[in-house]
Design a protein around this motif. Structure first.
Motif, mmCIF file in Angstrom:
data_model
loop_
_atom_site.group_PDB
_atom_site.id
_atom_site.type_symbol
_atom_site.label_atom_id
_atom_site.label_comp_id
_atom_site.label_asym_id
_atom_site.label_seq_id
_atom_site.Cartn_x
_atom_site.Cartn_y
_atom_site.Cartn_z
ATOM 1 N N LEU A 154 35.676 -47.740 -127.684
ATOM 2 C CA LEU A 154 34.900 -47.885 -126.453
ATOM 3 C C LEU A 154 34.720 -49.357 -126.068
ATOM 4 O O LEU A 154 34.805 -49.705 -124.890
ATOM 5 C CB LEU A 154 33.540 -47.193 -126.592
ATOM 6 C CG LEU A 154 33.598 -45.673 -126.667
ATOM 7 C CD1 LEU A 154 32.223 -45.101 -126.993
ATOM 8 C CD2 LEU A 154 34.150 -45.083 -125.374
ATOM 9 N N ARG A 155 34.518 -50.208 -127.059
ATOM 10 C CA ARG A 155 34.401 -51.647 -126.770
ATOM 11 C C ARG A 155 35.731 -52.205 -126.250
ATOM 12 O O ARG A 155 35.751 -53.050 -125.356
ATOM 13 C CB ARG A 155 33.946 -52.400 -128.007
ATOM 14 C CG ARG A 155 32.479 -52.190 -128.302
ATOM 15 C CD ARG A 155 31.995 -53.076 -129.444
ATOM 16 N NE ARG A 155 30.612 -52.774 -129.729
ATOM 17 C CZ ARG A 155 30.183 -52.075 -130.790
ATOM 18 N NH1 ARG A 155 31.061 -51.641 -131.694
ATOM 19 N NH2 ARG A 155 28.901 -51.822 -130.958
ATOM 20 N N ARG A 156 36.825 -51.726 -126.829
ATOM 21 C CA ARG A 156 38.153 -52.145 -126.363
ATOM 22 C C ARG A 156 38.337 -51.724 -124.904
ATOM 23 O O ARG A 156 38.784 -52.517 -124.069
ATOM 24 C CB ARG A 156 39.234 -51.517 -127.242
ATOM 25 C CG ARG A 156 40.635 -52.008 -126.915
ATOM 26 C CD ARG A 156 41.688 -51.442 -127.866
ATOM 27 N NE ARG A 156 41.325 -51.648 -129.256
ATOM 28 C CZ ARG A 156 41.259 -50.674 -130.172
ATOM 29 N NH1 ARG A 156 41.552 -49.437 -129.851
ATOM 30 N NH2 ARG A 156 40.941 -50.947 -131.416
ATOM 31 N N ALA A 157 37.968 -50.505 -124.593
ATOM 32 C CA ALA A 157 38.078 -50.019 -123.207
ATOM 33 C C ALA A 157 37.175 -50.830 -122.283
ATOM 34 O O ALA A 157 37.578 -51.179 -121.166
ATOM 35 C CB ALA A 157 37.720 -48.535 -123.134
ATOM 36 N N GLN A 158 35.985 -51.149 -122.745
ATOM 37 C CA GLN A 158 35.056 -51.951 -121.941
ATOM 38 C C GLN A 158 35.666 -53.314 -121.624
ATOM 39 O O GLN A 158 35.624 -53.784 -120.483
ATOM 40 C CB GLN A 158 33.740 -52.121 -122.692
ATOM 41 C CG GLN A 158 32.679 -52.880 -121.939
ATOM 42 C CD GLN A 158 31.393 -52.978 -122.745
ATOM 43 O OE1 GLN A 158 31.415 -53.026 -123.973
ATOM 44 N NE2 GLN A 158 30.283 -53.003 -122.047
ATOM 45 N N GLY A 159 36.273 -53.935 -122.616
ATOM 46 C CA GLY A 159 36.925 -55.228 -122.408
ATOM 47 C C GLY A 159 38.100 -55.111 -121.457
ATOM 48 O O GLY A 159 38.318 -55.981 -120.602
#
Length: 95
Positions: free
Chosen positions: A17-22
């Protein structure tokens, strides 16, 4: 179905999810900068895949946990059918 992820499972989902957010932040920045359409679409597709994988990981974990009752036994056929229908609906919502 409650979201009850264990340590490693939770970290993996949060990382996705953090990767997608970035990646989504990157897409916004690219659009604001007027970057090439192909680059924007490629980055957007990567963000979409990261979100899909996080969703599938959550559903797979839920499937594992929901098929077994609190005593470690397999749930009844009726419970399994209801669960199957709910999980199918969740999978389809990601399609």
């Amino acid at each position: 179905m409650d979201l009850d992820l264990a340590g490693a499972e939770l970290r993996a989902v949060l990382n996705r999810l953090r990767r997608a957010q970035g990646q989504i932040s990157g897409v916004i920045r690219m659009i604001e900068e007027g970057r090439d359409c192909e680059e924007v679409v490629t980055q957007l597709a990567a963000a979409s895949r990261a979100l899909d994988r996080a969703g599938f990981a959550i559903i797979a974990t839920g499937l594992q946990k929901c098929l077994v009752d609190g005593d470690g036994g397999v749930k009844s056929t009726e419970d399994r059918e209801e669960l199957r229908a709910r999980l199918e609906k969740l999978f389809l919502s990601l399609a």
